[in-house]
Design a protein around this motif. Structure first.
Motif, PDB file in Angstrom:
ATOM      1  N   CYS A   1     -13.952 -60.597  72.052  1.00  0.00           N
ATOM      2  CA  CYS A   1     -14.254 -61.792  72.849  1.00  0.00           C
ATOM      3  C   CYS A   1     -15.474 -61.638  73.752  1.00  0.00           C
ATOM      4  O   CYS A   1     -15.913 -62.606  74.364  1.00  0.00           O
ATOM      5  CB  CYS A   1     -13.037 -62.187  73.683  1.00  0.00           C
ATOM      6  N   GLY A   2     -16.013 -60.426  73.891  1.00  0.00           N
ATOM      7  CA  GLY A   2     -17.197 -60.215  74.713  1.00  0.00           C
ATOM      8  C   GLY A   2     -16.916 -60.049  76.196  1.00  0.00           C
ATOM      9  O   GLY A   2     -17.847 -59.902  76.985  1.00  0.00           O
ATOM     10  N   HIS A   3     -15.651 -60.070  76.590  1.00  0.00           N
ATOM     11  CA  HIS A   3     -15.286 -59.869  78.000  1.00  0.00           C
ATOM     12  C   HIS A   3     -15.742 -58.480  78.434  1.00  0.00           C
ATOM     13  O   HIS A   3     -15.804 -57.561  77.633  1.00  0.00           O
ATOM     14  CB  HIS A   3     -13.774 -60.042  78.163  1.00  0.00           C
ATOM     15  N   ASN A   4     -16.052 -58.314  79.732  1.00  0.00           N
ATOM     16  CA  ASN A   4     -16.656 -57.052  80.174  1.00  0.00           C
ATOM     17  C   ASN A   4     -15.724 -56.146  80.977  1.00  0.00           C
ATOM     18  O   ASN A   4     -16.188 -55.274  81.701  1.00  0.00           O
ATOM     19  CB  ASN A   4     -17.924 -57.338  80.979  1.00  0.00           C
ATOM     20  N   GLU A   5     -14.418 -56.314  80.862  1.00  0.00           N
ATOM     21  CA  GLU A   5     -13.488 -55.433  81.567  1.00  0.00           C
ATOM     22  C   GLU A   5     -12.343 -55.057  80.635  1.00  0.00           C
ATOM     23  O   GLU A   5     -11.839 -55.886  79.885  1.00  0.00           O
ATOM     24  CB  GLU A   5     -12.932 -56.116  82.817  1.00  0.00           C
TER      25      GLU A   5
ATOM     26  N   CYS B   1      -8.823 -54.857  76.073  1.00  0.00           N
ATOM     27  CA  CYS B   1      -9.446 -55.945  76.820  1.00  0.00           C
ATOM     28  C   CYS B   1      -8.434 -56.572  77.772  1.00  0.00           C
ATOM     29  O   CYS B   1      -7.302 -56.860  77.384  1.00  0.00           O
ATOM     30  CB  CYS B   1      -9.987 -56.993  75.848  1.00  0.00           C
TER      31      CYS B   1
ATOM     32  N   LYS C   1     -15.682 -51.053  83.054  1.00  0.00           N
ATOM     33  CA  LYS C   1     -16.563 -52.049  82.443  1.00  0.00           C
ATOM     34  C   LYS C   1     -16.826 -51.624  81.008  1.00  0.00           C
ATOM     35  O   LYS C   1     -17.405 -50.566  80.761  1.00  0.00           O
ATOM     36  CB  LYS C   1     -17.866 -52.159  83.219  1.00  0.00           C
ATOM     37  N   ALA C   2     -16.356 -52.432  80.082  1.00  0.00           N
ATOM     38  CA  ALA C   2     -16.551 -52.186  78.651  1.00  0.00           C
ATOM     39  C   ALA C   2     -16.573 -53.540  77.962  1.00  0.00           C
ATOM     40  O   ALA C   2     -15.774 -54.416  78.290  1.00  0.00           O
ATOM     41  CB  ALA C   2     -15.431 -51.320  78.090  1.00  0.00           C
ATOM     42  N   ILE C   3     -17.477 -53.715  77.035  1.00  0.00           N
ATOM     43  CA  ILE C   3     -17.612 -54.987  76.325  1.00  0.00           C
ATOM     44  C   ILE C   3     -16.601 -55.041  75.184  1.00  0.00           C
ATOM     45  O   ILE C   3     -16.594 -54.184  74.298  1.00  0.00           O
ATOM     46  CB  ILE C   3     -19.044 -55.166  75.763  1.00  0.00           C
ATOM     47  N   CYS C   4     -15.758 -56.060  75.195  1.00  0.00           N
ATOM     48  CA  CYS C   4     -14.759 -56.241  74.145  1.00  0.00           C
ATOM     49  C   CYS C   4     -15.448 -56.685  72.857  1.00  0.00           C
ATOM     50  O   CYS C   4     -16.219 -57.649  72.872  1.00  0.00           O
ATOM     51  CB  CYS C   4     -13.729 -57.283  74.576  1.00  0.00           C
ATOM     52  N   PRO C   5     -15.170 -56.010  71.727  1.00  0.00           N
ATOM     53  CA  PRO C   5     -15.798 -56.412  70.465  1.00  0.00           C
ATOM     54  C   PRO C   5     -15.272 -57.745  69.929  1.00  0.00           C
ATOM     55  O   PRO C   5     -15.918 -58.370  69.095  1.00  0.00           O
ATOM     56  CB  PRO C   5     -15.452 -55.270  69.511  1.00  0.00           C
TER      57      PRO C   5
END
Length: 103
Positions: free
Chosen positions: A67-71, A92, A61-65
């Protein structure tokens, strides 16, 4: 590599001569010796994983800088000195943006 016969310091190439930095001794360079030039890698060059192997990487789980996706897929690379921590890379799973994190 050759050493100065007078002061035993390492001699360097200057044109077609070998010159001692310490005492100034000069000697004609021998053409039979092979000169090797080392090129250093640019610190901005970063090895990035590409292609089909990406799907075999673990996800977290990591927030993409972008698009904001969380994986994101993640992997580690030792880019700095051995006594420093590894760099974590993320990509991402949605948009493919790659970024890194340092400790």
């Amino acid at each position: 590599m050759e050493f100065c016969p007078k002061c035993k310091s390492l001699m360097i190439y200057q044109g077609d001569k070998l010159v001692c930095r310490k005492c100034g001794y000069e000697k004609e360079a021998d053409d039979s010796e092979e000169l090797v030039i080392k090129v250093e890698r640019n610190k901005e060059d970063v090895p990035v994983i590409e292609g089909e192997n990406l799907k075999t990487l673990p996800t977290t789980k990591a927030i993409c800088p972008a698009c904001g996706h969380n994986e994101a897929f993640w992997w580690l690379r030792q880019l700095r000195a051995a006594d420093e921590s590894e760099v974590r890379f993320f990509r991402c799973t949605k948009c493919g943006k790659t970024w890194r994190e340092y400790d």
